[in-house]
Scaffold this motif. Structure first.
Motif, PDB file in Angstrom:
ATOM      1  N   PHE A  29       0.774  -1.067   0.098  1.00 40.61           N
ATOM      2  CA  PHE A  29       0.077   0.035   0.026  1.00 40.61           C
ATOM      3  C   PHE A  29       0.865   1.230   0.107  1.00 40.61           C
ATOM      4  CE2 PHE A  29      -3.533  -2.793   0.703  1.00 40.61           C
ATOM      5  CZ  PHE A  29      -4.731  -2.371   0.247  1.00 40.61           C
ATOM      6  N   LYS A  30       2.077   1.405   0.848  1.00 38.25           N
ATOM      7  CA  LYS A  30       2.910   2.223   0.761  1.00 38.25           C
ATOM      8  C   LYS A  30       3.532   2.568  -0.535  1.00 38.25           C
ATOM      9  CE  LYS A  30       6.793   4.426   3.276  1.00 38.25           C
ATOM     10  NZ  LYS A  30       7.961   4.107   4.632  1.00 38.25           N
ATOM     11  N   ARG A  31       3.894   1.720  -1.401  1.00 36.69           N
ATOM     12  CA  ARG A  31       4.456   1.852  -2.693  1.00 36.69           C
ATOM     13  C   ARG A  31       3.687   1.978  -3.754  1.00 36.69           C
ATOM     14  NH1 ARG A  31       9.394  -2.045  -3.382  1.00 36.69           N
ATOM     15  NH2 ARG A  31       9.364  -0.946  -5.530  1.00 36.69           N
ATOM     16  N   TYR A  32       2.457   1.091  -3.822  1.00 37.24           N
ATOM     17  CA  TYR A  32       1.522   1.076  -5.073  1.00 37.24           C
ATOM     18  C   TYR A  32       0.032   1.159  -4.746  1.00 37.24           C
ATOM     19  CZ  TYR A  32       5.712  -1.379  -6.744  1.00 37.24           C
ATOM     20  OH  TYR A  32       7.106  -1.914  -6.916  1.00 37.24           O
ATOM     21  N   LEU A  33      -0.406   1.009  -3.793  1.00 36.52           N
ATOM     22  CA  LEU A  33      -1.827   0.905  -3.778  1.00 36.52           C
ATOM     23  C   LEU A  33      -2.674   1.931  -2.725  1.00 36.52           C
ATOM     24  CD1 LEU A  33      -1.992  -2.873  -3.524  1.00 36.52           C
ATOM     25  CD2 LEU A  33      -2.982  -1.582  -5.509  1.00 36.52           C
ATOM     26  N   GLY A  34      -1.801   2.520  -1.953  1.00 31.79           N
ATOM     27  CA  GLY A  34      -2.331   3.513  -0.923  1.00 31.79           C
ATOM     28  C   GLY A  34      -2.813   4.825  -1.590  1.00 31.79           C
TER      29      GLY A  34
END
Length: 313
Positions: free
Chosen positions: A174-179
């Motif tokens: 989530f931090k890198r791609y989905l957040g």
């Protein structure tokens, strides 16, 4: 461990006392969306943990409610049908919990069909973006993680990213791609919050603004969100969602009191081993904001100490 040993012997209180925990959880997920437990397993875990009043609120679907209702009846728990709806407000993704004491009916029937279509389209866009960022066959890999033909959500893609070694864990995905604000955070397919709240209210339900402290809003903008939500017919806000800072919770309570909004509680439970568990959330402060079960449409939830569910509570 049960939250209250004698919970089944007492009805829900009419007001919140200072820093108390309650045997209520009105925001949880099952395998009908992106949770790890089946509705039956989730209800069993609720019973084990002493949760007596609950709602199954899977993302944009009520497909698991029938199974959960049977399990709740067997366990002697009070269950309100529900779901968590994806919406937009000023370009921000906002979630609304629909508590549906009469079950799926009215405009919500078509509304959930539209949400399903939107989720399918959104998954295609997320997959295409992730493939450009290093996850080949993203849609197929997320589908394998889901283990069923239900519409895919970001958590399914997060599990695929972890399984493929692209990231170390769920948080990293989530931090890198989905957040929020990342390439995999696609909001364009969701309807406006005013339309979604309209579905809920016109279908006999109660609309609750989900986890208002998680959207990264300033206090002023959070107030504007609540005002827009109320203008559309929304009447409840999750005062406590999982673990929160006590001072922030008290400040949120003041915003609810100023607007005469009902206060709801939920863990937002998805899977065992996470930071959340059914009934696991920060204590509720003393507040004049009335509990959501005091809402006239949820009187059955307020007055039913045990052994009743859904429409018959």
């Amino acid at each position: 461990m049960p939250l209250l040993p004698n919970a089944l012997a007492t009805a829900l209180p009419a007001a919140f006392e200072a820093d108390q925990r309650y045997t209520v959880d009105l925001h949880m997920h099952s395998t009908a969306s992106d949770g790890a437990l089946s509705p039956t397993e989730l209800v069993a875990l609720c019973a084990e943990r002493g949760v007596t009043h609950l709602s199954l609120t899977d993302h944009d679907t009520m497909a698991g409610v029938a199974e959960a209702s049977i399990a709740a009846q067997q366990q002697g728990l009070c269950l309100v049908p529900g779901c968590e709806l994806s919406t937009r407000w000023q370009g921000i993704g906002i979630h609304v919990v629909a508590l549906m004491p009469g079950g799926l009916q009215g405009p919500m029937v078509e509304g959930l069909e539209r949400q399903r279509d939107a989720r399918i389209q959104r998954a295609d866009v997320i997959a295409a973006r992730l493939e450009k960022m290093g996850l080949p066959n993203a849609l197929e890999k997320a589908r394998a993680q889901a283990g069923s033909d239900r519409p895919l959500g970001r958590p399914d893609f997060a599990r695929a990213l972890v399984a493929e070694g692209v990231v170390a864990d769920w948080a990293g995905a989530f931090k890198r791609y989905l957040g929020s604000g990342k390439k995999g955070d696609v909001k364009a397919h969701w309807p406006e919050i005013s339309e979604v709240v309209g579905w809920v209210v016109a279908s006999g339900g109660v609309a609750v603004l989900a986890h208002p402290l998680r959207y990264g809003l300033t206090r002023r903008k959070r107030g504007l969100l609540m005002d827009s939500f109320m203008d559309a017919g929304g009447q409840g806000v999750e005062l406590v969602s999982g673990q929160q800072n006590p001072d922030t919770t008290r400040d949120l309570a003041r915003q609810l009191v100023e607007r005469e909004l009902y206060a709801s509680l939920g863990s937002d439970f998805h899977f065992p081993g996470s930071h959340a568990a059914p009934g696991s959330m920060s204590p509720v402060p003393r507040t004049a904001a009335p509990p959501i079960w005091q809402h006239p449409r949820l009187a059955h939830l307020r007055d039913a100490p045990s052994g009743m569910l859904a429409r018959g509570c």
